[in-house]
Structures are given as C-alpha cells and as structure tokens.
Scaffold this motif. Structure first.
Motif, PDB file in Angstrom:
ATOM      1  N   LEU A  45      11.317   5.203  -2.044  1.00 49.96           N
ATOM      2  CA  LEU A  45      10.271   3.981  -1.655  1.00 49.96           C
ATOM      3  C   LEU A  45      10.838   3.310  -0.467  1.00 49.96           C
ATOM      4  O   LEU A  45      10.224   2.964   0.298  1.00 49.96           O
ATOM      5  N   ARG A  46      12.337   3.033  -0.533  1.00 54.40           N
ATOM      6  CA  ARG A  46      12.754   2.256   0.799  1.00 54.40           C
ATOM      7  C   ARG A  46      12.606   3.293   2.037  1.00 54.40           C
ATOM      8  O   ARG A  46      12.349   2.529   2.995  1.00 54.40           O
ATOM      9  N   THR A  47      12.957   4.559   1.889  1.00 58.02           N
ATOM     10  CA  THR A  47      12.687   5.274   3.090  1.00 58.02           C
ATOM     11  C   THR A  47      11.217   5.333   3.500  1.00 58.02           C
ATOM     12  O   THR A  47      10.852   4.946   4.794  1.00 58.02           O
ATOM     13  N   ARG A  48      10.245   5.364   2.714  1.00 58.35           N
ATOM     14  CA  ARG A  48       9.030   5.510   3.074  1.00 58.35           C
ATOM     15  C   ARG A  48       8.386   4.090   3.463  1.00 58.35           C
ATOM     16  O   ARG A  48       7.550   4.299   4.603  1.00 58.35           O
ATOM     17  N   HIS A  79       0.920  -1.343  -0.003  1.00 58.62           N
ATOM     18  CA  HIS A  79       0.069  -0.078  -0.125  1.00 58.62           C
ATOM     19  C   HIS A  79       0.893   1.313  -0.181  1.00 58.62           C
ATOM     20  O   HIS A  79       0.555   2.373  -0.689  1.00 58.62           O
ATOM     21  N   THR A  80       2.169   1.288   0.709  1.00 62.16           N
ATOM     22  CA  THR A  80       3.003   2.420   0.908  1.00 62.16           C
ATOM     23  C   THR A  80       3.545   2.716  -0.608  1.00 62.16           C
ATOM     24  O   THR A  80       3.583   3.726  -1.044  1.00 62.16           O
ATOM     25  N   ALA A  81       3.836   1.553  -1.389  1.00 58.83           N
ATOM     26  CA  ALA A  81       4.450   1.803  -2.420  1.00 58.83           C
ATOM     27  C   ALA A  81       3.401   2.198  -3.655  1.00 58.83           C
ATOM     28  O   ALA A  81       3.665   3.143  -4.176  1.00 58.83           O
ATOM     29  N   GLU A  82       2.163   1.822  -3.495  1.00 64.17           N
ATOM     30  CA  GLU A  82       1.407   2.262  -4.501  1.00 64.17           C
ATOM     31  C   GLU A  82       0.844   3.581  -4.228  1.00 64.17           C
ATOM     32  O   GLU A  82       0.477   3.981  -5.083  1.00 64.17           O
ATOM     33  N   GLN A  83       1.014   4.114  -2.989  1.00 63.68           N
ATOM     34  CA  GLN A  83       0.572   5.602  -2.988  1.00 63.68           C
ATOM     35  C   GLN A  83       1.679   6.579  -3.273  1.00 63.68           C
ATOM     36  O   GLN A  83       1.490   7.589  -3.435  1.00 63.68           O
ATOM     37  N   ASP A  84       2.868   5.907  -3.548  1.00 63.38           N
ATOM     38  CA  ASP A  84       4.032   6.754  -4.047  1.00 63.38           C
ATOM     39  C   ASP A  84       3.664   7.275  -5.548  1.00 63.38           C
ATOM     40  O   ASP A  84       3.442   6.462  -6.450  1.00 63.38           O
ATOM     41  N   PRO A  85       3.764   8.576  -5.762  1.00 63.26           N
ATOM     42  CA  PRO A  85       3.478   9.251  -7.199  1.00 63.26           C
ATOM     43  C   PRO A  85       4.508   8.717  -8.180  1.00 63.26           C
ATOM     44  O   PRO A  85       4.062   8.735  -9.439  1.00 63.26           O
ATOM     45  N   GLY A  86       5.648   8.047  -7.718  1.00 66.39           N
ATOM     46  CA  GLY A  86       6.539   7.380  -8.807  1.00 66.39           C
ATOM     47  C   GLY A  86       5.964   6.187  -9.484  1.00 66.39           C
ATOM     48  O   GLY A  86       6.716   5.583 -10.140  1.00 66.39           O
TER      49      GLY A  86
END
Length: 123
Positions: A87-90, A30-37
């Motif tokens: 992504l890693r950080t988030r 979910h965190t990755a999918e929320q990333d605009p990139g």
C-alpha cells in the motif's frame, strides 16, 4: 508576451497549478481501495447500520514532502506487513504519477481484519 508566443511557450511556464489536498486525499483513498488486500467494512453508529466505507486518508505537508495517514481494513488471512508495504509503495507511486508530488511518509493504521471468504450479511 503575444498570444502566439504564449501558445508556443513551455506549458510549465504559462501559469501555476495547485492541487487541493482533498484531491490528493481522494487519490490515496482510491488507490488503497483498488488494492486486492483491502476490504470495505460496515459503518455502524449507536448500533445502526450506515452502509459501508473503505479506506480513509489524511494528507498534509508541502507537495515535495507529503505525509499521508491512511486507515484501512485488510482481508484476513493475509500477511499484514506485506499488505501495508505494498500500500505504501502504490500510494506513493500514484501520487507522484498523477499529481507530481513526492511522498515522505505513509502511515497506515489497520482498523479491521475482514475474512476474505465471508459472505455479506443482511441486516
């Protein structure tokens, strides 16, 4: 311990909490999918369109040294190295914030690049 004493006890001493690896995996995805990139891609098997999918994660290791393997599609053109670092950080921050887990590594595989301005295709 009496019921009244149990109610006043520190919540951390009332019992144990175990968060399933599937929940940690969902947090990472979910965190990755929320990333605009990040982008969603079409899933195809044997030439048949099966809808879209987003990031895919695997989580292993103990809670104080989680290892996350993440497969994502990124928007193009974008600096891949910067997008992966973000992504890693988030993901590490979210797993720590939501589940109180410490992330040792986040291995990212970029499986596709998707044009940022590509219109959706009708199949």
């Amino acid at each position: 311990m009496s019921t009244e004493a149990a109610e006043r006890a520190d919540p951390g001493e009332r019992g144990r909490l175990h968060i399933s690896r599937s929940v940690l995996r969902k947090i990472a995805e979910h965190t990755a999918e929320q990333d605009p990139g990040c982008a969603r891609t079409r899933r195809r098997i044997a030439g048949l369109g099966l809808g879209e999918h987003g990031a895919s994660a695997q989580v292993s290791g103990p809670d104080d040294a989680l290892r996350v393997r993440l497969d994502v599609a990124l928007r193009y053109p974008a600096p891949v190295r910067d997008a992966v670092a973000a992504l890693r950080t988030r993901i590490g921050e979210e797993l720590t914030r939501l589940a109180d887990c410490q992330v040792r590594t986040v291995d990212v595989t970029v499986s596709a690049l998707v044009a940022a301005d590509a219109p959706p295709r009708v199949e």
